[in-house]
Structure formats: structure tokens, C-alpha cells
Design an enzyme around this catalytic site. Structure first.
Site, short mmCIF file in Angstrom:
data_model
loop_
_atom_site.label_atom_id
_atom_site.label_comp_id
_atom_site.label_asym_id
_atom_site.label_seq_id
_atom_site.Cartn_x
_atom_site.Cartn_y
_atom_site.Cartn_z
N GLY A 110 15.06 12.74 7.30
CA GLY A 110 14.68 13.22 5.98
C GLY A 110 15.81 13.46 5.00
N ARG A 155 17.89 7.09 6.68
CA ARG A 155 18.37 6.72 5.34
C ARG A 155 19.79 7.20 5.08
NH1 ARG A 155 14.91 6.32 0.71
NH2 ARG A 155 13.31 7.28 2.00
N ARG A 191 10.90 -1.10 -2.37
CA ARG A 191 10.91 0.30 -2.79
C ARG A 191 10.57 0.50 -4.28
NH1 ARG A 191 14.59 3.47 -2.77
NH2 ARG A 191 13.43 5.24 -1.98
N CYS A 222 3.94 -13.29 -7.68
CA CYS A 222 2.81 -13.33 -8.61
C CYS A 222 2.16 -11.95 -8.76
CB CYS A 222 1.78 -14.34 -8.12
SG CYS A 222 1.13 -13.91 -6.50
N GLU A 223 2.95 -10.95 -9.04
CA GLU A 223 2.45 -9.58 -9.15
C GLU A 223 3.16 -8.92 -10.34
OE1 GLU A 223 0.46 -7.91 -6.83
OE2 GLU A 223 0.44 -9.42 -5.24
C1 LIG Z 1 9.57 10.02 12.97
C2 LIG Z 1 10.66 9.65 12.03
N1 LIG Z 1 11.90 10.12 12.24
C3 LIG Z 1 12.93 9.81 11.41
C4 LIG Z 1 12.73 8.99 10.33
C5 LIG Z 1 13.91 8.67 9.45
O1 LIG Z 1 13.75 9.29 8.22
P1 LIG Z 1 14.92 9.27 7.13
O2 LIG Z 1 15.30 7.85 6.91
O3 LIG Z 1 14.31 9.90 5.93
O4 LIG Z 1 16.05 10.08 7.67
C6 LIG Z 1 11.45 8.48 10.06
C7 LIG Z 1 11.20 7.62 8.90
O5 LIG Z 1 10.12 7.17 8.61
C8 LIG Z 1 10.38 8.82 10.93
O6 LIG Z 1 9.14 8.37 10.73
#
Ligand SMILES: Cc1ncc(COP(=O)(O)O)c(C=O)c1O
Length: 300
Positions: A110, A155, A191, A222-223
Site C-alpha cells: 500500500g 508499487r 492506469r 478504438c476507445e
Molecule cells: C494482497 C496484496 N498485497 C500487496 C499488494 C501490493 O500493493 P502495493 O503495490 O500497493 O504495495 C497487493 C496489490 O494489489 C495485494 O493485493
């Protein structure tokens, strides 16, 4: 079920249950996964998660070793992580009192990255937000070695490391906008179309030139939603220029598709010393057909 599969294999399966802590991280609704209305996890507050652990405890070929929650992605504040940690820890203590002893708490991923120059939180700020709840829990658990804290960031590790490069096919001026039409679309980077995500854009071969025109970067699908970036100030763009879309290392290629019979691009690794390695081949038309078959009776 996992219990039946483990029994058939004469094994004990170690399991962890994804719970929903009903937490609202202030992020895009499509990447908030721990909301109470979310499809993910088994809810703590309704008692369903407790029932799930009690059921797992009764099943002979399962050993419950952990608990998992992932409240969402691209989170830029610590409150929701703290909230999730506190709710999960309170629940783990309740499980402990029922004789269900866990070895780890996995709080998921997250951690956000800075797409627009906005403030982000550091891993140590995340640690400061969640560790007090874990330490407090450990004081109350009858587990000598203490419960482990696991995290699974995605991420934050790779997002800023990737640049998506696409070539300009044409610059089109309408009465309302100047479009830069490029040789790829949301099949390679979804994204912006999916989350209205903002990615910084540069003209790679004109990095030193001043921005003088406002352009919208349009994909080749085509969107109408196939737009990478809207109304961006860039140096004068011409056919053949290379557009770089920044911070595309996460949820870029991983979300790519073959919609519209588009082939997916290659991936190239650039090392710190400037060496370049091809790490994924560009797809070709044959790859699109590779898994398709024409039934014998429909062949000529
Ligand atoms: C269960 C789980 N853990 C970790 C992540 C990684 O999340 P982030 O890229 O936001 O750190 C995800 C992303 O979808 C996930 O579904």
C-alpha cells in the site's frame, strides 16, 4: 477445500486468513481494498472472521499460523495503516484468548509513490504507525518469541523505476485540442484510462527544450478513454519524437493486455552504469494466435 486437499496428501496445511478490517485509506476507490463494502477479506466487525478461525481450528489438516490484511494501494497517510494495525491486533488478541495462536500478522502493501510531486510516507513512518499496536499486542500474548510483522509492498519498490516509452505517429490539431497520437495504447499502460491516474510525461529527445504547447497524449486504440495524459505543456512535438511516461514500473506491464489484437511491448533493464539488457521480448502477431485453434471441421 484446502483441508480436504491437505488430508488427501496426508499433510497439514499452514493457513492464514485475509480479513477485512473496515478501514478507509484515502486513495482511489478502485484501489481501496479494506473498506467495509469491499469484496476482499472476511469481515472482523461482523464476527465472520472469528467464525472462520474457529472453523479452521476444528479442521484436522489445517494449522492457522497467520492473519492477512491489505487495505489498499497508493496510500499517502499513516492513519489508515495505524487503524488497520490496531483492529487486526485487537482481533489477534481475541483469537489468542480462544487458544488460536498466530505466528505472524501480514499487513499487506500500500505504500504510495509520488506521481505528481505530492508528499509520500516513508517506510519508517509506516513502521512508527503500526509497531506500537504490535508491541502492545506482544505484551499481552502468551507467545515468548512475539508475533512477527510482515509487509508486502509492491508499487513502492518498482513504481518509480519504470518509464514507458512510446513513439509519436502524428500530431493532430482539432478546433479544441492538440493531440499527440502515439504508437501504443491502454493495452500497454491502463492506469490513466482505468483510474484517471496522472503520470508525468516528457519528450525524451527534447528534454532540454522549453515547454511551449499544450498537448493531449492519445493512444491508438478504438476507445475514447484511450488517453495517456491530458493538457500537458511540452516542447513542440513532432512525428518520430519519443514520449516518456514516468513512474510506470508498477501496474504497467503487469496490467497489459492483447485487447484490439495489440502486441505487448518489450522490457529493457537499464543498469546504474548505463548497460542495457533486454529482459522481455516484444510480442509478435504469431504470439496472438499461438493459443488459438480452428476446429478441424471448420478448416477448409
Ligand atoms: C494482497 C496484496 N498485497 C500487496 C499488494 C501490493 O500493493 P502495493 O503495490 O500497493 O504495495 C497487493 C496489490 O494489489 C495485494 O493485493
Amino acid at each position: 477445500s484446502v483441508n480436504e486437499i491437505a488430508a488427501a496428501m496426508e499433510k497439514t496445511a499452514k493457513i492464514s486468513i485475509r480479513v477485512n478490517p473496515s478501514v478507509n485509506p484515502k486513495t482511489h476507490p478502485k484501489i481501496a481494498t479494506g473498506l467495509k463494502e469491499s469484496k476482499f477479506g472476511i469481515h472482523i466487525e461482523s464476527g465472520q472472521a472469528f467464525d472462520a478461525y474457529k472453523l479452521a481450528q476444528k479442521l484436522e489438516n489445517l494449522e492457522t499460523v497467520g492473519i492477512h490484511s491489505h487495505i489498499g494501494s497508493q496510500i499517502l497517510e499513516t492513519d489508515s495503516f495505524k487503524d488497520a494495525a490496531e483492529k487486526v491486533c485487537e482481533f489477534v488478541l481475541k483469537l489468542n484468548d480462544e487458544g488460536i495462536k498466530l505466528k505472524f500478522i501480514n499487513l499487506g502493501g500500500g505504500l504510495g509513490i509520488s506521481y505528481t510531486g505530492e508528499d509520500i510516507i516513508s517506510p519508517s513512518e509506516l513502521a512508527d504507525a503500526v509497531i506500537p499496536a504490535i508491541e502492545n499486542l506482544n505484551k499481552n500474548l502468551d507467545n515468548d518469541s512475539g508475533i512477527e510483522l510482515w509487509l508486502e509492498p509492491g508499487r513502492r519498490i518498482v513504481g518509480s523505476a519504470g518509464i514507458f516509452i512510446t513513439r509519436v505517429l502524428a500530431v493532430k490539431e482539432t478546433p479544441y485540442k492538440k493531440f499527440v497520437n502515439v504508437d501504443s495504447g491502454f493495452t500497454a499502460l491502463i492506469r490513466p484510462a482505468m483510474y484517471d491516474a496522472y503520470h508525468r510525461v516528457v519528450v525524451i529527445n527534447k528534454l532540454d527544450e522549453p515547454s511551449c504547447e499544450t498537448y493531449t497524449i492519445a493512444g491508438n486504440l478504438c476507445e475514447s478513454g484511450d488517453i495517456f495524459a491530458r493538457d500537458r505543456k511540452l516542447p513542440e512535438v513532432e512525428r518520430g519524437d519519443l514520449i516518456g511516461i514516468l513512474d510506470t514500473g508498477a501496474y504497467g506491464f503487469a496490467m497489459a493486455s492483447n485487447y484490439n489484437s495489440r502486441v505487448r511491448p518489450c522490457e529493457v533493464l537499464i543498469r546504474e552504469n548505463g548497460e542495457i539488457d533486454l529482459i522481455r521480448k516484444r510480442e509478435h502477431y504469431d504470439d496472438l494466435l499461438m493459443h488459438q485453434f480452428v476446429p478441424e471441421d471448420l478448416k477448409e
